[in-house]
Structure formats: C-alpha cells, structure tokens
Design a protein around this motif. Structure first.
Motif, short mmCIF file in Angstrom:
data_model
loop_
_atom_site.label_atom_id
_atom_site.label_comp_id
_atom_site.label_asym_id
_atom_site.label_seq_id
_atom_site.Cartn_x
_atom_site.Cartn_y
_atom_site.Cartn_z
N GLU A 208 0.85 -1.20 0.00
CA GLU A 208 0.00 0.00 0.00
C GLU A 208 0.88 1.25 0.00
N TYR A 209 0.99 1.88 -1.17
CA TYR A 209 1.92 2.99 -1.32
C TYR A 209 1.25 4.33 -1.59
N SER A 210 -0.05 4.43 -1.43
CA SER A 210 -0.73 5.68 -1.74
C SER A 210 -0.23 6.85 -0.89
N THR A 211 -0.04 6.61 0.42
CA THR A 211 0.44 7.68 1.30
C THR A 211 1.85 8.09 0.95
N LEU A 212 2.73 7.12 0.74
CA LEU A 212 4.10 7.42 0.39
C LEU A 212 4.18 8.12 -0.96
N VAL A 213 3.42 7.63 -1.93
CA VAL A 213 3.41 8.26 -3.25
C VAL A 213 2.93 9.70 -3.17
N ASN A 214 1.94 9.96 -2.33
CA ASN A 214 1.48 11.34 -2.14
C ASN A 214 2.59 12.23 -1.60
N LYS A 215 3.36 11.71 -0.65
CA LYS A 215 4.49 12.47 -0.10
C LYS A 215 5.52 12.79 -1.18
N VAL A 216 5.80 11.80 -2.01
CA VAL A 216 6.76 12.00 -3.09
C VAL A 216 6.25 13.06 -4.06
N MET A 217 4.99 12.94 -4.46
CA MET A 217 4.42 13.87 -5.44
C MET A 217 4.39 15.30 -4.89
N GLN A 218 4.07 15.44 -3.61
CA GLN A 218 4.01 16.78 -3.00
C GLN A 218 5.40 17.40 -2.87
N ALA A 219 6.42 16.57 -2.67
CA ALA A 219 7.79 17.08 -2.53
C ALA A 219 8.35 17.58 -3.85
N LYS A 220 7.85 17.04 -4.97
CA LYS A 220 8.29 17.43 -6.32
C LYS A 220 9.80 17.32 -6.51
N PRO A 221 10.34 16.13 -6.27
CA PRO A 221 11.78 15.96 -6.46
C PRO A 221 12.15 15.94 -7.95
N ASP A 222 13.42 16.19 -8.23
CA ASP A 222 13.93 16.02 -9.59
C ASP A 222 14.01 14.54 -9.95
N ALA A 223 14.26 13.71 -8.92
CA ALA A 223 14.38 12.27 -9.13
C ALA A 223 14.16 11.55 -7.81
N VAL A 224 13.85 10.26 -7.90
CA VAL A 224 13.71 9.39 -6.73
C VAL A 224 14.84 8.36 -6.79
N PHE A 225 15.50 8.12 -5.65
CA PHE A 225 16.49 7.04 -5.56
C PHE A 225 15.81 5.89 -4.83
N ASN A 226 15.63 4.78 -5.53
CA ASN A 226 14.80 3.68 -5.05
C ASN A 226 15.63 2.48 -4.58
N THR A 227 15.49 2.14 -3.29
CA THR A 227 16.13 0.94 -2.75
C THR A 227 15.09 -0.03 -2.20
N LEU A 228 13.87 0.02 -2.75
CA LEU A 228 12.89 -1.00 -2.43
C LEU A 228 13.37 -2.33 -2.99
N ASN A 229 13.03 -3.42 -2.31
CA ASN A 229 13.40 -4.75 -2.75
C ASN A 229 12.17 -5.63 -2.84
N GLY A 230 12.27 -6.67 -3.69
CA GLY A 230 11.20 -7.65 -3.78
C GLY A 230 9.96 -7.11 -4.47
N ASP A 231 8.83 -7.78 -4.19
CA ASP A 231 7.60 -7.46 -4.93
C ASP A 231 6.93 -6.17 -4.47
N SER A 232 7.49 -5.48 -3.47
CA SER A 232 6.99 -4.14 -3.13
C SER A 232 7.11 -3.19 -4.32
#
Length: 402
Positions: A208-232
């Motif tokens: 369930e990533y809706s809350t986290l995705v909202n935080k990312v979208m609101q922050a408006k970064p130039d890029a995301v550095f992703n260290t998620l692993n597995g089926d997440s």
C-alpha cells in the motif's frame, strides 16, 4: 522493532551454532563435490532469488559437462531461505554441518547475509554472495561477487548529478541495505550540492503505497532514488504511475530492479526509468552472447538474464577456478588461491581483489526499454577496484563507524 528483530536473528544464530557443535567435519571422499545453493524460493524475495538459483544451476551443469572440478562432479544441494533471515542462518548451518558442502552460493538481501555471516565465520566455511550491496563490510569467509557501493550506488548518483537532478527523494525497504545505502547517499548529497527532500521506508512485502506516493508527489523531487526490494516494487511503480508521475517528469533510479523484476512489475509501469548495475542482458561481450543463449535454452526462450543471476553464475566459476588453482576444496587453500583470479564473464573482465574478496567490476547505467530489456547509456570504461569502506572518498569519512 528493528532492534528486537536483530536480537531474534542473533539469538537464533547462536543457538544454532551451539546446537551443532564447534567444528565442521570434513566432507566424505567421493567422486562428487556437494555445493550449497541458498536462496528465497518462497516469500516476497522469490521474485528475485529463484532465477539466481537457476543461473547457479546452469553454471554447475556447464562445469560438469566440461569435466567437473578436480575430476569430480558438482552436486547442488538447494535450500529455501523463505525470505526470512533466521531461516537463512538455520539453512546455512544445515548445509555446512549436515550436508557438508564444500561451499555455499546464496543470499540476496543484506539482512540475509548479515544473518549468515556469523555462521560462516564460526565454521570457517565459504559463502559466495551474488548481489550488489551497501558496502561497509568484509569478511574472510565471504566472497562478494555483486557490486559494492563505489561500483553501483555512487555511479548512479554521479549519473543523476550529471543529468542536473539535484533534489532527490529516498524510498526504500526497511532493512539493512536501504538504510545504510541512504546514509551513504545523504553524505554524497551533502558533498555534491544535492538536496534530500524526503526519506521513507516500508516493510518488505508492503503493497500500500498511496500515502508514500502522495508524499513524493508533494515534494516534487527532480528524481527518486529507489532501494525497495522484492515485490513491493510492483505496487510502488503501479501507484506512482497512477498518480501521474512519468520517467520524464520524475525519473526513479533503482538499484534492485533488473530484467527479471521488470517483468514482474509490468514494463508499462516502469519504462523509461534508469537503473544502475554492472550487467544487462544486452551487454555486448562474446561471453554474454553464449550465456544468454544457454540460459534461454535451459529455462525458456522468454526468460531474461540479469545482473544478480549473472553474478551468481560467475560465483560458481570463480570458486571452481580457485579450487583448481588450490588443488583442493579445503577452505583456507581456496581462499589463498583466490586473489587475482581473473575471468572473462558475461559482464566483461572480473577479477578477485585479494584485499577484501570483492570483485573488480564495470559500472553501467541503463534505461528500461518498452520491450522490458535495459539499454546501457553509460559505463565506467573499465573495471572499478572495489572500495567497500569508501576509503577513496573524503566525504565518506566516518561512515563505517557510524
């Protein structure tokens, strides 16, 4: 919760060690050499680890067809770590003590490696660990055939910097690798004029990533550095796309997503995003052409190859070469023979560093294509000497002790 989990892992490791006695018994003399394969064949990490096991089996089959090692046939003994770190410690002990394997190829997450490390050091047995990781570690009983930090994470950050991406959001799974990697990323950012806008973690297997995705979208970064692993990653990229993010507006650079994971995530959800590795199915070497052909012939024309499975495949060959050089499977002799061994592998030239038992490896940045494969857009030009403790980077001073 993280502290209590670590205590549980440590307690189980110590209990298992005590229960199995003090010293490993020598393997029985025969025309066979048993080797252990220890990966998650079930649970959240199976999406990544099953194919590493498959690549190791391919290497064993090829070596046996060529006459084996020291005239003996390699016999794989496979165990399931079940995406559970205490289980990795338990199964490692079984492979060493009960099955009496000559070596073990295994692990993916740093949590699994950290759980196994005291087992291999206690019994003076060898683990060949095939996956990129956060560095700041070395063990006399582990050979690290995936990238360390200066061969993947730092080249990835250099790439983002060169692309003008100065505002970064960090997203990762809640365990050792992402947290340590992000500690390094924050130190790099501070020294290179980059700003970290946010840092979020979720449990392995989280969907369930809706809350986290909202935080990312609101922050408006130039890029995301992703260290998620597995089926997440499946849920994260689907929900990020649904929120309107694209690879053009918000590129997500991943260090744990290779060709196999792209298939599971769905190429439409991740096309155009960058990744940092040392090998892609499209890497242009003569050894890779043969590797891809052999892997597809054994497992199916629709199967893909990837960096971790190639590093696992390499590990079997590197161990076999060290055994041949040593003239025995005895651990200390193999360790003594290993430094400096260099082989042309699918990714190019790979050399064992005698100082820290990591590999010289070529760094590569790639972009995920509409066909699900990865197109290289940059490489380091030559293999990079492994620097797991980042001794060559002044901005990293003190990280190993923190």
């Amino acid at each position: 919760m993280r502290t209590s989990r670590a205590i549980v892992v440590s307690a189980l490791v110590l209990f298992t060690l005590a229960a199995c006695g003090s010293d490993a018994e020598p393997a029985a003399q025969s025309n066979e050499i048993k080797v252990g394969l220890l990966h998650s064949l079930s649970g959240t990490m199976a999406i990544s680890e099953v194919t590493v096991r498959d690549a190791e089996l391919l290497a064993i089959e090829e070596i046996n067809k060529a006459g084996g090692v020291l005239g003996k046939k390699l016999v794989p003994v496979a165990e399931d770590g079940a995406s559970d770190w205490p289980t990795f410690a338990e199964k490692a002990t079984k492979l060493i003590r009960q099955d009496k394997v000559a070596t073990v190829f295994g692990g993916w997450t740093s949590a699994s490696r950290k759980a196994m490390l005291p087992v291999f050091e206690r019994y003076k047995a060898l683990l060949w660990y095939p996956v990129q990781y956060e560095g700041l570690e070395s063990s006399p009983y582990i050979f690290y055939t995936g990238a360390t930090t200066n061969q993947q994470i730092i080249p990835g950050l250099d790439y983002l910097k060169e692309q003008g991406k100065k505002k970064i959001f960090l997203v990762g799974s809640d365990y050792v690798f992402p947290r340590t990697a992000n500690k390094i990323i924050k130190a790099y950012a501070a020294a290179n004029g980059m700003e970290i806008l946010g840092e979020e973690y979720t449990p392995l297997g989280h969907t369930e990533y809706s809350t986290l995705v909202n935080k990312v979208m609101q922050a408006k970064p130039d890029a995301v550095f992703n260290t998620l692993n597995g089926d997440s990653n499946v849920a994260f990229f689907k929900q990020l796309k649904s929120a309107g993010a694209t690879s053009e507006s918000m590129p997500v650079l991943s260090v744990s997503i290779a060709e196999e994971e792209v298939t599971g995530i769905g190429v439409d959800n991740i096309v155009g995003h960058p990744v940092a590795w040392n090998y892609y199915q499209t890497t242009e070497t003569s050894a890779n052409e043969a590797f891809v052909k052999a892997f597809k012939a054994k497992y199916g024309a629709n199967k893909v190859t990837s960096d971790p499975m190639e590093a696992g495949y390499n590990a079997v060959y590197l161990w076999a070469e060290a055994v041949k050089k040593a003239g025995t499977t005895e651990v200390e002799a193999v360790k003594k023979a290993a430094p400096g061994i260099a082989l042309e592998r699918p990714e190019g030239l790979v050399t064992i560093d005698g100082e820290n038992q990591h590999m010289y490896k070529t760094a590569r940045i790639g972009i995920i294509q509409p066909d699900g494969l990865i197109k290289q857009v940059w490489d380091s030009g030559k293999p990079i000497k492994p620097d797991p403790y980042l001794k060559g980077y002044p901005w990293a001073s003190g990280l190993a002790a923190s």
